[in-house]
Every structure is written in C-alpha cells, then in structure tokens.
Write a protein that holds these residues in place. Sequence first.
Motif, PDB file in Angstrom:
ATOM      1  N   GLY A  17       0.815  -1.192   0.000  1.00 28.82           N
ATOM      2  CA  GLY A  17       0.000   0.000   0.000  1.00 28.82           C
ATOM      3  C   GLY A  17       0.857   1.252   0.000  1.00 28.82           C
ATOM      4  N   GLY A  18       0.341   2.318   0.643  1.00 27.29           N
ATOM      5  CA  GLY A  18      -0.763   2.399   1.571  1.00 27.29           C
ATOM      6  C   GLY A  18      -0.825   1.229   2.541  1.00 27.29           C
ATOM      7  N   GLU A  19      -2.022   0.998   2.985  1.00 27.06           N
ATOM      8  CA  GLU A  19      -2.302  -0.090   3.917  1.00 27.06           C
ATOM      9  C   GLU A  19      -3.218  -1.109   3.245  1.00 27.06           C
ATOM     10  OE1 GLU A  19      -2.756  -2.869   6.402  1.00 27.06           O
ATOM     11  OE2 GLU A  19      -1.225  -1.325   6.703  1.00 27.06           O
ATOM     12  N   PRO A  20      -2.686  -2.280   2.870  1.00 22.82           N
ATOM     13  CA  PRO A  20      -3.477  -3.268   2.114  1.00 22.82           C
ATOM     14  C   PRO A  20      -4.678  -3.814   2.872  1.00 22.82           C
ATOM     15  CG  PRO A  20      -1.327  -4.157   2.732  1.00 22.82           C
ATOM     16  CD  PRO A  20      -1.280  -2.703   3.024  1.00 22.82           C
ATOM     17  N   LEU A  21      -4.633  -3.798   4.200  1.00 22.65           N
ATOM     18  CA  LEU A  21      -5.784  -4.335   4.937  1.00 22.65           C
ATOM     19  C   LEU A  21      -7.004  -3.436   4.830  1.00 22.65           C
ATOM     20  CD1 LEU A  21      -4.212  -5.875   8.163  1.00 22.65           C
ATOM     21  CD2 LEU A  21      -4.748  -6.955   5.972  1.00 22.65           C
ATOM     22  N   MET A  22      -6.854  -2.239   4.279  1.00 22.49           N
ATOM     23  CA  MET A  22      -8.011  -1.384   4.003  1.00 22.49           C
ATOM     24  C   MET A  22      -8.790  -1.910   2.800  1.00 22.49           C
ATOM     25  SD  MET A  22      -6.436   2.442   4.683  1.00 22.49           S
ATOM     26  CE  MET A  22      -8.019   3.272   4.571  1.00 22.49           C
ATOM     27  N   ASN A  23      -8.234  -2.899   2.125  1.00 22.13           N
ATOM     28  CA  ASN A  23      -8.887  -3.496   0.950  1.00 22.13           C
ATOM     29  C   ASN A  23      -8.748  -5.019   1.037  1.00 22.13           C
ATOM     30  OD1 ASN A  23     -10.257  -3.469  -1.495  1.00 22.13           O
ATOM     31  ND2 ASN A  23      -8.438  -3.035  -2.724  1.00 22.13           N
ATOM     32  N   PHE A  24      -9.014  -5.538   2.231  1.00 23.30           N
ATOM     33  CA  PHE A  24      -8.696  -6.931   2.523  1.00 23.30           C
ATOM     34  C   PHE A  24      -9.541  -7.925   1.730  1.00 23.30           C
ATOM     35  CE2 PHE A  24      -8.768 -10.604   5.634  1.00 23.30           C
ATOM     36  CZ  PHE A  24      -7.490 -11.044   5.300  1.00 23.30           C
ATOM     37  N   GLU A  25     -10.782  -7.598   1.448  1.00 23.28           N
ATOM     38  CA  GLU A  25     -11.623  -8.534   0.687  1.00 23.28           C
ATOM     39  C   GLU A  25     -11.052  -8.767  -0.713  1.00 23.28           C
ATOM     40  OE1 GLU A  25     -14.143 -10.393   1.775  1.00 23.28           O
ATOM     41  OE2 GLU A  25     -13.604  -9.545   3.726  1.00 23.28           O
ATOM     42  N   VAL A  26     -10.473  -7.723  -1.305  1.00 19.25           N
ATOM     43  CA  VAL A  26      -9.846  -7.886  -2.621  1.00 19.25           C
ATOM     44  C   VAL A  26      -8.569  -8.720  -2.509  1.00 19.25           C
ATOM     45  CG1 VAL A  26      -8.694  -6.646  -4.511  1.00 19.25           C
ATOM     46  CG2 VAL A  26     -10.868  -5.814  -3.598  1.00 19.25           C
ATOM     47  N   VAL A  27      -7.822  -8.564  -1.431  1.00 16.59           N
ATOM     48  CA  VAL A  27      -6.658  -9.431  -1.197  1.00 16.59           C
ATOM     49  C   VAL A  27      -7.093 -10.887  -1.220  1.00 16.59           C
ATOM     50  CG1 VAL A  27      -4.924 -10.152   0.501  1.00 16.59           C
ATOM     51  CG2 VAL A  27      -5.356  -7.713   0.123  1.00 16.59           C
ATOM     52  N   LYS A  28      -8.158 -11.192  -0.522  1.00 19.06           N
ATOM     53  CA  LYS A  28      -8.650 -12.580  -0.461  1.00 19.06           C
ATOM     54  C   LYS A  28      -9.104 -13.064  -1.840  1.00 19.06           C
ATOM     55  CE  LYS A  28     -11.512 -11.951   3.089  1.00 19.06           C
ATOM     56  NZ  LYS A  28     -12.446 -12.300   4.189  1.00 19.06           N
TER      57      LYS A  28
END
Length: 451
Positions: free
Chosen positions: A152-163
Amino acid sequence: MVHQYKMGDMNIVVDVYSGAIHVVDDIVYDVIESYEKLSSEDLLNKLSSKYDKEVIIESINEVKELIDKELLFTDDTYKEAIISFKKREPVVKALCLHIAHDCNLCCKYCFAGEGEYHGDRSLMTSEIGKKSIDFLLENSGNRRNLEVDFFGGEPLMNFEVVKDIVKYARSREKEYNKNFRFTITTNGILLDDDVMEFVNENMYNVVLSIDGRKEVNDRMRSSKNGKGSYDIIMPKFEKMAESRNQENYYVRGTFTHFNLDFSQDVLHLADKGFKQVSIEPVVAPADMPYALREEDIPYLCEQYDILAKEMIKRKEEGRDFNFFHFMIDLSQGPCVIKRLSGCGSGTEYLAVTPWGDLYPCHQFVGIDEFKLGTVDEGITNLERRKEFKECCVYSKDKCQNCWAKFYCSGGCTANAYQFHGNIYDTYEIGCELEKKRVECAIYMKAKEMME
C-alpha cells in the motif's frame, strides 16, 4: 581487488572476485596490505622492524599460495557474463500489488505520501487484481515459483480484494504449473484474529511495520489526529509473530536523524520477543529534518558495531535473533547474477497500481516517465525497460572500485534516481552504511564459523 579491515579481535581480508574471506594474523594482514605495491625484498625491508625475517618470508609464501589457489587478488571474470546475461529477454517473477493507495496512518517519512503516490486515493478492484495475476502467469516464462506482494498504503483497508486475488491465483496454479508465494506488508491497525488466520494460511511472509521504542515509533508513525500507533499494534504484532512460530515474518522499521541510536530500537524489538528484525535507514531529501546527513555516518557505523557485538553476546546466551542486514552466507550466497544485477526492478519485478499501470517498483509509482505499461497491454515502454535491464554494478561508474559491489548489487535504483536523477548513479549515504553492515555481517559469520 581485496578489502581489509579490523573488527573486534579479528583481521579480516575480503577477496572481492572469488568471494573468499580470510581471517589472518597481524603479519599476514600487513603483507597483504603492501603485497601488490612492493617486491618481496621491499616487503622484507618494510616489515623487518616489526617481525622476524623468517616469519615475514613464511607469511609472503602463505600469501603466494592463496594467490595460486585463486583465493586472493583474483581477476574479475564476471563482466562478460553479466553483459551476456543482460542481453536476454527478461521474464517477470514478482509483482508488488498496490492494493490500496490509501492509509490509516500518517507516517512523516512515507515516500508514498500517506499512500497516495503523487495521485488520488484509490483501492484496487478484484478485476484489476485478477488481470495482474494473468499478466504474471503469461509473462513468467518457465519460472515455477512466483511472488506477489500485497502493498500500500495499507493493504488491509482493501482486505476482501486481497482474499479474492489469492483465491483466483490458487485456482490457476495447476493450469500453468506455477506456485504462488504471497507476502503482505501491514501497519497492523486493522490486524485482528480473522486477518491473522487468513494470513497464516495463505501468506509465505508477513512484514509488520514498527520503528522500535514507543517514543521513536509514535514520533513518526501516527494517525491523522497525531495519536501514536505503538500501543495499538505492539500486542497484535507479538501475537502474529508467535502464531507463525517466529518464522516467515519480520518486523520492519525505519530509523531517522531523530533516532541515530537505532541499535536500541533493534534491541527493544528483540527484547519484545521478535526473532526476525529489520530496521533500515530512512531515504529522504536533505532538507527534511528527519533526513540522515553525511555527518551522521560515523555515529551510525558505531551503532552497527554495537549491534553486532550485542548479537554475538546474546547468541552465546541463547537469546539470539536475526537482523535482516546482518544475514549473510559466506559459503554460497545468492548466485553471481543476482549479486551483480540486484532486485530485478523494471524487468523481473514490477509494481502494479490500483488501476493496473506497471512501474519498475513501488518507489517509482506515480512518476509518469517511469510508467512501463499496463496489465492489459503489457510492457510498452521498451526503452525505459531497457535502461533497467542493463543496470548493474558494471554500468555504474561509482561501483567499479567498490569492494562491496557484489553484496549490495549496486544499490537501489530508486534511491539513485531520487538523489541524482539517474538510475545508474548511487546514493552515497546508503553506500557507506551498506559497506559497514557487510563488514559487521562478515565479522559475525566468521566468528561463528571459527568457534
């Protein structure tokens, strides 16, 4: 080319082109120091006031024997090999996916400008993420192991897309005979039990961002309202590290002009139980108050000495930990091509923006002239890619006579560009600190092997 230095109770000689490391006594050290400049007779005359003649002759013969075995004063046999290697058509082996150009912290030294990367706040969609995976599959040639970093930024702000991306990539592995290894970098604010479970099941490595002591971390890594992050993230990071059995992760921090005694931050994290630690120097414009300065270098080098000696002591006491910049393999190490050409940014390693643009690495994102293409069209800026393809220790003038060039691979191209506007240059402060780190790492490894 050789490099000689003294550290602790050791005289160390590095033969650059063979990679051989020699721990020698005082007289052999002195013989090597003048060997290429003086004849044997002149060496005898020069050293006769310090040593007996017979011992000097014996030492000269020992040096000659090492030369005959091609372990000392060896010739450079790599230049032609790397030039030939650089002519190959590169294949992509790793992507840095910018899942979120947004962040829930406001770190003062962030090169991404609070996650925005010189642009608008944006989150990657699942569609772009899947296209990125397809691009990697189709451009990775015969490489089986592929790496994807969620950044990121902070990737956990878009965690559903990570999954979604992980699931999609796994669904295509068998078809392409590939194996994906995922990494995620997080500031920890949104880390919870569900995230930890997913990360432990799917991420090959995890990078946990923290700068060390509470007062140091909170000065630079705070939220937008100025509140520090240490108290929120430390318990989560301790739990995360233990849940991974203290393996396949590291806590990663940045030291600045405000905490030149960074060794204390490394040791603070070790005292908290972390076994994998990385604290790296900030890279920032000289006019920033937190930027490192040339006059800081001697003190910082002392900090690496302090850290090396303390790590040796702790290992003897059974309290050892790994410090990323001291990890070195004297027996084999990276293949020579890796040591000559570095991280592969712009060729083997690319960064992908939330909207699918390709850049040489995360530090170039947002600089328009470095856009290489898109995940839809592939690499279209062939001239720029060619520059990165040809970038190596032999294309950098400042690296030619540097003994450490095979350890740092010519340094970071992004740092060189930031300070000189040219990827073929080097960042001088980074060079000096890298050389000191390598000296410490060699000393620690040599001491371990001798004992």
